[in-house]
Scaffold this motif. Structure first.
Motif, PDB file in Angstrom:
ATOM      1  N   PRO A  60       8.099  20.653 -42.747  1.00  0.00           N
ATOM      2  CA  PRO A  60       9.138  20.696 -41.866  1.00  0.00           C
ATOM      3  C   PRO A  60       8.928  21.660 -40.703  1.00  0.00           C
ATOM      4  O   PRO A  60       8.210  22.623 -40.726  1.00  0.00           O
ATOM      5  N   HIS A  61       9.641  21.234 -39.285  1.00  0.00           N
ATOM      6  CA  HIS A  61       9.467  22.225 -38.329  1.00  0.00           C
ATOM      7  C   HIS A  61       9.727  23.741 -38.836  1.00  0.00           C
ATOM      8  O   HIS A  61       9.085  24.517 -38.072  1.00  0.00           O
ATOM      9  N   ILE A  62      10.475  23.996 -39.391  1.00  0.00           N
ATOM     10  CA  ILE A  62      11.217  25.228 -39.664  1.00  0.00           C
ATOM     11  C   ILE A  62      10.139  26.012 -40.469  1.00  0.00           C
ATOM     12  O   ILE A  62      10.007  27.308 -40.258  1.00  0.00           O
ATOM     13  N   ALA A 101       6.336  30.518 -40.128  1.00  0.00           N
ATOM     14  CA  ALA A 101       5.055  31.195 -40.239  1.00  0.00           C
ATOM     15  C   ALA A 101       4.591  31.772 -38.836  1.00  0.00           C
ATOM     16  O   ALA A 101       4.002  32.694 -39.095  1.00  0.00           O
ATOM     17  N   LEU A 102       4.808  31.075 -37.859  1.00  0.00           N
ATOM     18  CA  LEU A 102       4.497  31.908 -36.643  1.00  0.00           C
ATOM     19  C   LEU A 102       5.239  32.845 -36.366  1.00  0.00           C
ATOM     20  O   LEU A 102       4.803  34.109 -35.820  1.00  0.00           O
ATOM     21  N   LEU A 103       6.588  32.879 -36.504  1.00  0.00           N
ATOM     22  CA  LEU A 103       7.564  34.119 -36.188  1.00  0.00           C
ATOM     23  C   LEU A 103       6.999  35.424 -37.386  1.00  0.00           C
ATOM     24  O   LEU A 103       7.171  36.307 -36.879  1.00  0.00           O
ATOM     25  N   ILE A 121      17.384  28.966 -38.801  1.00  0.00           N
ATOM     26  CA  ILE A 121      17.217  30.238 -39.516  1.00  0.00           C
ATOM     27  C   ILE A 121      15.828  30.308 -40.200  1.00  0.00           C
ATOM     28  O   ILE A 121      15.597  29.306 -40.832  1.00  0.00           O
ATOM     29  N   PRO A 122      14.871  31.205 -39.963  1.00  0.00           N
ATOM     30  CA  PRO A 122      13.640  31.211 -40.668  1.00  0.00           C
ATOM     31  C   PRO A 122      13.526  31.290 -42.010  1.00  0.00           C
ATOM     32  O   PRO A 122      14.516  31.963 -42.589  1.00  0.00           O
ATOM     33  N   MET A 136      -0.973  25.374 -37.400  1.00  0.00           N
ATOM     34  CA  MET A 136       0.574  24.502 -38.002  1.00  0.00           C
ATOM     35  C   MET A 136       1.520  24.291 -36.869  1.00  0.00           C
ATOM     36  O   MET A 136       2.054  23.317 -36.889  1.00  0.00           O
ATOM     37  N   PHE A 137       1.653  25.396 -36.066  1.00  0.00           N
ATOM     38  CA  PHE A 137       2.406  25.410 -34.874  1.00  0.00           C
ATOM     39  C   PHE A 137       2.138  24.141 -33.889  1.00  0.00           C
ATOM     40  O   PHE A 137       3.050  23.514 -33.566  1.00  0.00           O
ATOM     41  N   ILE A 138       1.067  24.090 -33.852  1.00  0.00           N
ATOM     42  CA  ILE A 138       0.180  22.876 -32.898  1.00  0.00           C
ATOM     43  C   ILE A 138       0.509  21.743 -33.584  1.00  0.00           C
ATOM     44  O   ILE A 138       1.053  20.720 -32.904  1.00  0.00           O
TER      45      ILE A 138
END
Length: 670
Positions: free
Chosen positions: A268-270, A275-277, A587-588, A607-609
């Motif tokens: 899922p996007h979240i 992970a990036l945050l 919310i992360p 993963m964000f890409i």
């Protein structure tokens, strides 16, 4: 990581494309075939390789159930087409056989995760002992047990089957009475029902073609990358400073990994954004700040992987986030379980969490649902078989596990098997609601309890081994119910599913250790500066040491910082639960953030890409994205997994890549 975002959407009692009342259902023995076992073994090897690679690099394993169903369909169709060219007529490939193969594959590669090859089992080895430091408090040379095929395969056979018997008698309660969603199992059933429907053939052919195309691209790309990867861990595209050399030093770079991009398409996007945050917070701000305190908070002359320095903060703060998230989920699910059971009793049997319209619990079931229930209850598994199987296997395990791990006494193993069914029920119920499998959380709790129970004379190994026993039962029980949900919705016999799980577990007990051994003998596993960092090995050993020694092993101010992140993780989870879905989806997730705190930013960027690609794709053509994103992701991940075989063979044969692509600042040439 699961499909939590999808859980709220699958609330109907039946699926689109549900079976019709006139559909013929083959007998349970015909659902089990020789070709099915052969295909399961082939896919078991592939998915074990993929799981080990993910476990030994980043520790995040996406759900591969749908990919297993798709590849099973693809291989059997290829099998029958090849035989047809020689005039051999094959039995029709039914959705029941497809479900049984998928179940067998999941049972097989599930042991690559719950077997602890990237966590508790690897935490026992000499390399992890030396990484933490031979003079580190509580880290003793006697608490070492190096991997060996003989004891690993033996341990797998002793502990892996018990989870199958622990909850099989409750399948009717979980699937029919409670009507738990089991999102992963439901999604897999939706896929299998659609590919075997007469109207879905054209789409399926396109999906299979898409998977094959991206599998080939991923495989060829990894082959191309190999030529530039040189000797050691500093060469090639995996160390490409795409965001600059300064960012590269803090792990901010894109490493061109098809696997992680594929994970970004599935998760899922979240999860990807979290992970990036986490990477930005830790590697962008927190670690650079703590590193300025060298000489004040910790000795300045320590190595980069010394747990008494910055490395210790990375591990313990990651652990605190993981434990905070897991503790909240555990309390929440136990509370929900008790509440729903009490409600069911107080309402004289009204079923909890049933998505029905209106309050008439005696309303007539639809014809389709009656058929589903009838098939699911037809080939029952006798309760006496489940009970005697659990007791018998527990007795064997109680006798043999102390032979493998003398530090874990027989009465400790027996105690684990007494409490394990309750934890397995809680985990299975929770994963049915949310799709989050908390086996690792239960395992860590067991690790702390047993490590502190045994104490300084073998507590580290005893805690890790007990963690393995607990995780095996709890994880298998959760996966079992997902498979039963898939079987329920595809009109597959519970008996054929049960036999398939036994076959898959038998295969996994051999395939999972063998495929791990391929990595172990071919690559530098556990090197924190290499590709196969095995991040959870050090984390699990540290947790076991902490269980024995207490908080005295922590660096200066580390306990205060860990406490902040532990309670911060609980607070974030609480806020996610009490805010409306329109806000909570932004919310992360602390669990996803924690992985980046330890491993670095590079995999989070990959993963964000993947999530950006999916986000744009959904905006441009949502229908196409829904139909093909899973196939693209599966192809990217499987191609990378297949490449690990020739890569390992080249490594074993000591054939090194011909070139080393390396980057350094231009002024060094002056």
């Amino acid at each position: 990581m699961g499909m939590q975002a999808d859980a709220a959407e699958m609330t109907g009692p039946l699926l689109a494309g549900a079976p019709s009342a006139v559909e013929a259902v083959p007998p349970w023995r015909e659902q089990l075939t020789v070709r099915g076992v052969v295909v399961s073994a082939i896919l078991g090897v592939l998915f074990c390789l993929i799981t080990h690679k993910l476990n030994l690099t980043v520790g995040i394993i996406p759900s591969l159930n749908v990919a297993a169903g798709l590849l099973a369909y693809f291989l059997v169709r290829t099998w029958t087409a090849a035989l047809g060219m020689f005039g051999v007529v094959s039995k029709p490939f039914t959705k029941q056989e497809n479900t049984v193969i998928q179940t067998c594959v999941v049972a097989c590669y599930g042991l690559a995760t719950s077997g602890g090859f990237g966590s508790y089992m690897l935490a026992m080895d000499q390399k992890t002992y030396e990484l933490i430091g031979t003079d580190y408090p509580g880290n003793r040379a006697v608490d070492v047990k190096n991997p060996s095929l003989s004891w690993m395969i033996g341990f797998m056979f002793v502990v892996s089957f018990i989870g199958i018997f622990s909850l099989v008698a409750l399948r009717k309660v979980m699937v029919i009475n409670y009507k738990l969603t089991y999102p992963r199992g439901t999604a897999t059933a939706m896929f299998i029902n659609s590919v075997h429907a007469a109207t879905g053939d054209e789409l399926v052919e396109k999906q299979v073609s898409c998977l094959g195309k991206y599998l080939s691209i991923s495989f060829l790309w990894n082959c191309f990358k190999w030529f530039f990867s040189g000797v050691g861990d500093s060469c090639g595209f995996d160390n490409f400073p795409s965001l600059g050399l300064a960012a590269f030093k803090n792990t901010f770079y894109f490493d061109f990994s098809p696997t992680y991009i594929g994970c970004g398409l599935i998760c899922p996007h979240i999860v990807n954004c979290s992970a990036l945050l986490g990477a930005i917070i830790s590697w962008g701000f927190l670690w650079p700040y703590i590193s300025t305190k060298a000489g004040e908070w910790y000795p300045a002359n320590l190595g980069s992987n010394d747990f008494r320095g910055l490395y210790g903060y990375k591990v313990f703060i990651s652990v605190s986030l993981i434990l905070g998230d897991g503790t909240f989920n555990l309390i929440k699910i136990i509370y929900a379980t008790i509440k729903e059971i009490m409600n069911a009793r107080s309402k004289q049997g009204r079923l909890p969490l049933v998505w029905v319209h209106g309050d008439d619990k005696d309303s007539k079931l639809s014809v389709e649902e009656k058929l589903l229930n009838e098939v699911f209850l037809k080939d029952s598994i006798p309760p006496w078989l489940a009970g005697s199987g659990y007791v018998g296997l527990a007795a064997i395990s109680t006798t043999t596990v102390p032979m493998i791990f003398p530090q874990l006494k027989w009465y400790l193993v027996l105690f684990a098997y007494v409490v394990a069914p309750l934890l397995a029920f809680c985990n299975s119920y929770g994963t049915g609601l949310t799709d989050w499998n908390l086996a690792f959380t239960y395992g860590k709790i067991g690790l702390f309890i047993f490590a502190s129970w045994v104490g300084q004379h073998g507590g580290v190994i005893a805690g890790l081994a007990a963690c393995g026993v607990m995780m095996s039962i709890v994880s298998t029980a959760g996966d079992l119910m997902h498979d039963f949900k898939t079987g329920y919705l595809t009109l597959s016999s519970p008996r054929s599913m049960f036999v398939s799980q036994l076959i898959g577990t038998s295969l996994g007990c051999v395939i999972a250790p063998l495929t791990f051994w391929l990595y172990w003998t071919s690559f530098d596993i556990g090197n924190p500066d290499g590709m196969f960092k095995a991040p959870y090995a050090a984390i699990f050993r540290e947790m076991s040491i902490m269980g024995v020694e207490g908080f005295s092993v922590l660096p200066r101010h580390c306990l205060a910082i860990c406490s902040f992140f532990f309670f911060g993780a609980i607070a974030i989870k609480l806020i996610r639960d009490v805010t409306p879905n329109s806000l909570s989806k932004f919310i992360p997730l602390p669990m996803a953030m924690a992985v980046s705190f330890y491993i670095g930013a590079y995999f989070a960027i990959d993963m964000f890409i993947g999530t950006v690609i999916l986000f744009v794709w959904e905006r441009v053509n949502r229908k196409e994205a829904e139909e093909f994103a899973g196939a693209v992701a599966s192809g990217l991940i499987c191609g990378d997994g297949i490449w690990s075989v020739p890569s390992a063979i080249l490594s074993i044969m000591r054939i090194d890549p011909p070139m080393c692509m390396y980057f350094k600042p231009s002024f060094t040439y002056g």
